[in-house]
Scaffold this motif. Structure first.
Motif, PDB file in Angstrom:
ATOM      1  N   ILE A  17      -1.920  -6.249  -2.593  1.00  0.00           N
ATOM      2  CA  ILE A  17      -1.505  -6.144  -1.188  1.00  0.00           C
ATOM      3  C   ILE A  17      -0.071  -5.625  -1.171  1.00  0.00           C
ATOM      4  CG2 ILE A  17      -1.053  -7.450   0.921  1.00  0.00           C
ATOM      5  CD1 ILE A  17      -3.424  -9.242   0.071  1.00  0.00           C
ATOM      6  N   ILE A  18       0.134  -4.506  -0.468  1.00  0.00           N
ATOM      7  CA  ILE A  18       1.451  -3.868  -0.458  1.00  0.00           C
ATOM      8  C   ILE A  18       2.064  -3.962   0.934  1.00  0.00           C
ATOM      9  CG2 ILE A  18       2.736  -1.753  -0.963  1.00  0.00           C
ATOM     10  CD1 ILE A  18       0.449  -0.793  -2.702  1.00  0.00           C
ATOM     11  N   ASP A  19       3.227  -4.621   1.004  1.00  0.00           N
ATOM     12  CA  ASP A  19       3.962  -4.717   2.265  1.00  0.00           C
ATOM     13  C   ASP A  19       4.860  -3.482   2.360  1.00  0.00           C
ATOM     14  OD1 ASP A  19       5.160  -5.726   4.585  1.00  0.00           O
ATOM     15  OD2 ASP A  19       6.721  -6.761   3.456  1.00  0.00           O
ATOM     16  N   THR A  20       4.619  -2.628   3.357  1.00  0.00           N
ATOM     17  CA  THR A  20       5.387  -1.379   3.462  1.00  0.00           C
ATOM     18  C   THR A  20       6.264  -1.377   4.717  1.00  0.00           C
ATOM     19  OG1 THR A  20       3.799  -0.178   4.818  1.00  0.00           O
ATOM     20  CG2 THR A  20       3.415  -0.153   2.448  1.00  0.00           C
ATOM     21  N   LEU A  62       0.954  -9.284  -4.873  1.00  0.00           N
ATOM     22  CA  LEU A  62       1.656  -8.894  -3.641  1.00  0.00           C
ATOM     23  C   LEU A  62       2.855  -8.040  -4.049  1.00  0.00           C
ATOM     24  CD1 LEU A  62       2.228  -9.236  -0.560  1.00  0.00           C
ATOM     25  CD2 LEU A  62       3.361 -11.398  -1.107  1.00  0.00           C
ATOM     26  N   ILE A  63       2.939  -6.832  -3.500  1.00  0.00           N
ATOM     27  CA  ILE A  63       4.050  -5.933  -3.848  1.00  0.00           C
ATOM     28  C   ILE A  63       4.905  -5.665  -2.615  1.00  0.00           C
ATOM     29  CG2 ILE A  63       4.695  -3.599  -4.610  1.00  0.00           C
ATOM     30  CD1 ILE A  63       2.261  -3.507  -6.336  1.00  0.00           C
ATOM     31  N   GLU A  64       6.204  -5.812  -2.783  1.00  0.00           N
ATOM     32  CA  GLU A  64       7.120  -5.530  -1.681  1.00  0.00           C
ATOM     33  C   GLU A  64       7.587  -4.080  -1.782  1.00  0.00           C
ATOM     34  OE1 GLU A  64      10.530  -7.743   0.567  1.00  0.00           O
ATOM     35  OE2 GLU A  64      10.869  -7.820  -1.592  1.00  0.00           O
ATOM     36  N   VAL A  83      -6.756  -1.971  -3.089  1.00  0.00           N
ATOM     37  CA  VAL A  83      -5.348  -1.777  -2.730  1.00  0.00           C
ATOM     38  C   VAL A  83      -5.235  -1.754  -1.206  1.00  0.00           C
ATOM     39  CG1 VAL A  83      -3.319  -0.287  -2.982  1.00  0.00           C
ATOM     40  CG2 VAL A  83      -4.976  -0.481  -4.865  1.00  0.00           C
ATOM     41  N   ILE A  84      -4.607  -2.800  -0.670  1.00  0.00           N
ATOM     42  CA  ILE A  84      -4.518  -2.972   0.779  1.00  0.00           C
ATOM     43  C   ILE A  84      -3.059  -2.834   1.203  1.00  0.00           C
ATOM     44  CG2 ILE A  84      -4.867  -4.581   2.687  1.00  0.00           C
ATOM     45  CD1 ILE A  84      -7.042  -5.922   0.919  1.00  0.00           C
ATOM     46  N   LEU A  85      -2.812  -1.896   2.095  1.00  0.00           N
ATOM     47  CA  LEU A  85      -1.451  -1.637   2.555  1.00  0.00           C
ATOM     48  C   LEU A  85      -1.276  -2.274   3.933  1.00  0.00           C
ATOM     49  CD1 LEU A  85       0.091   1.594   1.649  1.00  0.00           C
ATOM     50  CD2 LEU A  85       0.230   1.102   4.049  1.00  0.00           C
ATOM     51  N   VAL A  86      -0.183  -2.985   4.145  1.00  0.00           N
ATOM     52  CA  VAL A  86       0.064  -3.629   5.444  1.00  0.00           C
ATOM     53  C   VAL A  86       1.304  -2.992   6.067  1.00  0.00           C
ATOM     54  CG1 VAL A  86       0.510  -5.805   6.650  1.00  0.00           C
ATOM     55  CG2 VAL A  86      -0.934  -5.798   4.595  1.00  0.00           C
ATOM     56  N   THR A  87       1.140  -2.477   7.295  1.00  0.00           N
ATOM     57  CA  THR A  87       2.285  -1.862   7.962  1.00  0.00           C
ATOM     58  C   THR A  87       2.253  -2.192   9.459  1.00  0.00           C
ATOM     59  OG1 THR A  87       3.571   0.190   8.174  1.00  0.00           O
ATOM     60  CG2 THR A  87       1.172   0.397   8.443  1.00  0.00           C
ATOM     61  N   SER A  88       3.237  -1.681  10.198  1.00  0.00           N
ATOM     62  CA  SER A  88       3.278  -1.909  11.649  1.00  0.00           C
ATOM     63  C   SER A  88       4.032  -0.731  12.257  1.00  0.00           C
ATOM     64  CB  SER A  88       3.999  -3.229  11.955  1.00  0.00           C
ATOM     65  OG  SER A  88       5.359  -3.144  11.586  1.00  0.00           O
TER      66      SER A  88
END
Length: 242
Positions: A185-188, A105-107, A74-79
């Motif tokens: 992959i979770i786009d947060t 891919l989860i939004e 489970v990979i979380l992508v943030t900024s």
């Protein structure tokens, strides 16, 4: 001048990221001009400008190699703030990993969802919000983007995104789907905008922090990263968009 001060206070290159954030850089991407995306798929599959596809492959390798000892599913992508390209990083990484594995891919950026538009999917399609609120079954929320990549969009955006993301139903969904996909992959949302990403980091095996060259302010990124690390988020490294 103010402009020079601002520029001096941003990340210019990989070394700045490593020195100022004390994080390994997993990759750097030439940011694409528009995210209108069949664009993105086209670009990764038949990109006349090979640099982008090449950069994403390098990122994919770094992500896989940074976790050889334990499969980080489970990979979380943030900024730090909006507009740094995290959604492009999340989507591209999902498509690239999908060339070798089954990927979801989860939004989870329910406040500013972009993925439905990016992949030209119809308005009003059910997504994560509908599933958690039990207004749509999971099967209706899963959308195939490539042979190996499925997408769950935000869906009908609720008035209380945070309650929804911190619900047991969402956590159970991630756990159940981890058994069906090699990677999720979770786009947060950005960390300084709302606390959703910090909250969701508890479900992640790995967090990727996206920085935009000449745009992300160093002190703000340090603060955003600090918020994650305070919650023991498993931050693996940064990606620099330029």
């Amino acid at each position: 001048s103010l402009l020079l001060d601002t520029l001096n206070n941003t990340f210019k290159n990989l070394r700045d990221v490593e020195n100022q954030l004390n994080l390994p850089v997993l990759g750097s991407l030439p940011l694409i001009k528009s995210e209108r995306d069949q664009g993105l798929l086209q670009r990764l599959q038949h990109d006349p400008d090979r640099r982008f596809a090449e950069a994403i492959r390098t990122l994919r390798t770094s992500v896989v190699l940074s976790h050889l000892d334990k499969l980080h599913k489970v990979i979380l992508v943030t900024s730090t703030v909006p507009g740094e390209g995290k959604t492009t990083v999340a989507s591209s990484l999902a498509i690239s990993m999908g060339q070798m594995h089954k990927v979801l891919l989860i939004e989870a950026d329910l406040r500013r969802p972009m993925l439905r538009k990016n992949f030209n999917l119809p308005v009003g399609m059910p997504g994560i919000a509908n599933y958690v609120a039990q207004t749509a079954p999971l099967a209706d929320c899963l959308h195939k983007i490539t042979d190996n990549v499925d997408l769950i969009t935000a869906g009908a955006v609720p008035p209380n995104p945070q309650e929804l993301l911190s619900s047991r139903r969402f956590a159970e969904l991630i756990r159940d789907l981890s058994e069906k996909y090699a990677y999720i992959i979770i786009d947060t949302p950005p960390v300084l905008a709302v606390s959703d990403a910090v909250l969701l980091s508890g479900l992640a095996d790995s967090v990727i922090y996206v920085i935009k060259s000449l745009a992300t302010a160093i002190p703000m990124a340090q603060r955003g990263l600090g918020d994650l690390l305070q919650q023991n988020a498993p931050v693996s490294g940064a990606v620099l968009n330029y």
